[in-house]
Motif scaffolding. Structure first.
Motif, mmCIF file in Angstrom:
data_model
loop_
_atom_site.group_PDB
_atom_site.id
_atom_site.type_symbol
_atom_site.label_atom_id
_atom_site.label_comp_id
_atom_site.label_asym_id
_atom_site.label_seq_id
_atom_site.Cartn_x
_atom_site.Cartn_y
_atom_site.Cartn_z
ATOM 1 N N SER A 2 0.532 -1.250 -0.068
ATOM 2 C CA SER A 2 -0.147 0.121 -0.200
ATOM 3 C C SER A 2 1.039 1.185 -0.145
ATOM 4 O O SER A 2 2.396 1.345 0.651
ATOM 5 C CB SER A 2 -0.772 0.022 1.349
ATOM 6 O OG SER A 2 -0.239 -0.326 2.475
ATOM 7 N N ALA A 7 -4.320 1.101 -1.647
ATOM 8 C CA ALA A 7 -4.618 0.176 -0.044
ATOM 9 C C ALA A 7 -4.017 -0.675 -0.630
ATOM 10 O O ALA A 7 -3.932 -1.064 -1.944
ATOM 11 C CB ALA A 7 -6.415 -0.612 -0.073
ATOM 12 N N VAL A 9 -4.065 -6.037 -0.671
ATOM 13 C CA VAL A 9 -4.771 -6.752 -1.283
ATOM 14 C C VAL A 9 -3.916 -8.296 -0.215
ATOM 15 O O VAL A 9 -3.383 -7.917 -1.280
ATOM 16 C CB VAL A 9 -5.950 -7.073 -1.802
ATOM 17 C CG1 VAL A 9 -6.407 -8.665 -1.248
ATOM 18 C CG2 VAL A 9 -7.250 -5.954 -1.192
ATOM 19 N N VAL A 112 -12.724 -0.855 0.788
ATOM 20 C CA VAL A 112 -11.120 -0.267 1.313
ATOM 21 C C VAL A 112 -11.085 1.637 1.733
ATOM 22 O O VAL A 112 -11.344 2.428 1.019
ATOM 23 C CB VAL A 112 -9.572 -1.206 0.645
ATOM 24 C CG1 VAL A 112 -10.191 -2.562 0.797
ATOM 25 C CG2 VAL A 112 -10.375 -0.349 -0.830
ATOM 26 N N TYR A 118 -5.447 -4.928 3.518
ATOM 27 C CA TYR A 118 -6.084 -5.805 4.032
ATOM 28 C C TYR A 118 -5.395 -7.472 2.813
ATOM 29 O O TYR A 118 -5.574 -7.512 2.799
ATOM 30 C CB TYR A 118 -7.780 -4.859 2.968
ATOM 31 C CG TYR A 118 -8.353 -3.957 3.579
ATOM 32 C CD1 TYR A 118 -8.915 -3.741 4.438
ATOM 33 C CD2 TYR A 118 -7.322 -2.551 2.987
ATOM 34 C CE1 TYR A 118 -8.631 -2.672 4.937
ATOM 35 C CE2 TYR A 118 -7.680 -1.376 3.269
ATOM 36 C CZ TYR A 118 -8.781 -1.185 4.416
ATOM 37 O OH TYR A 118 -9.131 0.201 4.298
ATOM 38 N N ARG A 133 -10.704 -10.113 8.720
ATOM 39 C CA ARG A 133 -10.295 -9.737 7.736
ATOM 40 C C ARG A 133 -8.935 -9.231 9.380
ATOM 41 O O ARG A 133 -8.965 -9.627 10.200
ATOM 42 C CB ARG A 133 -10.201 -7.487 8.125
ATOM 43 C CG ARG A 133 -9.250 -6.769 7.930
ATOM 44 C CD ARG A 133 -9.243 -5.096 7.690
ATOM 45 N NE ARG A 133 -8.185 -4.541 8.151
ATOM 46 C CZ ARG A 133 -8.085 -3.412 8.042
ATOM 47 N NH1 ARG A 133 -9.268 -2.941 7.860
ATOM 48 N NH2 ARG A 133 -6.321 -2.811 7.408
#
Length: 135
Positions: A2, A7, A9, A112, A118, A133
């Motif tokens: 990020s 963001a 993932v 997000v 995440y 999460r």
């Protein structure tokens, strides 16, 4: 990874019916910028021997929603013969679809914020799943 404007993932899958990582599950990643925006397919990957997917594509700037699509049908079909031998006394997949997979795919959508990472694990078995999460 990020950044201040994006963001990131990551995910992994644990097959709770056998207590092991789910290897070889294809995962597609899509994103959108706002609730009314169209989904944009970003690509995908597959889980490794540890059930992890470490190389998902980066999210574009402005992403507010992410969708992970897990192709579980192929995984369960490939594991069906192995599991049948390992669990001879287990009930058959009597309530499954024509392919033997009750959940042929699992789609997880979440919101997000830029700068956040995440990690979204999938706990999977032939007749149920759970997500959360992680860290």
């Amino acid at each position: 990874m990020s950044t201040d404007t994006t963001a990131s993932v990551s995910t992994h899958i644990l097959d709770t019916s056998i207590g092991r990582p789910a290897e070889g599950v294809a995962i597609a990643l899509a994103a959108r910028a706002g609730s009314g925006a169209a989904w944009v397919a970003l690509g995908g990957s597959a889980t490794d021997a540890d059930g992890r997917c470490k190389d998902l594509p980066a999210l574009p700037v402005g992403t507010t929603h992410v969708r992970l699509d897990f192709e579980t049908e192929t995984y369960f079909l490939s594991k069906q013969n192995q599991q049948a031998e390992a669990q001879q006394d287990a009930p058959a997949n009597r309530d499954s679809g024509p392919s033997g997979a009750f959940f042929p795919e699992v789609a997880i959508t979440f919101a997000v914020k830029p700068g956040e990472h995440y990690h979204v694990p999938l706990l999977l078995n032939p007749f149920g799943y759970s997500v959360y999460r992680g860290s």
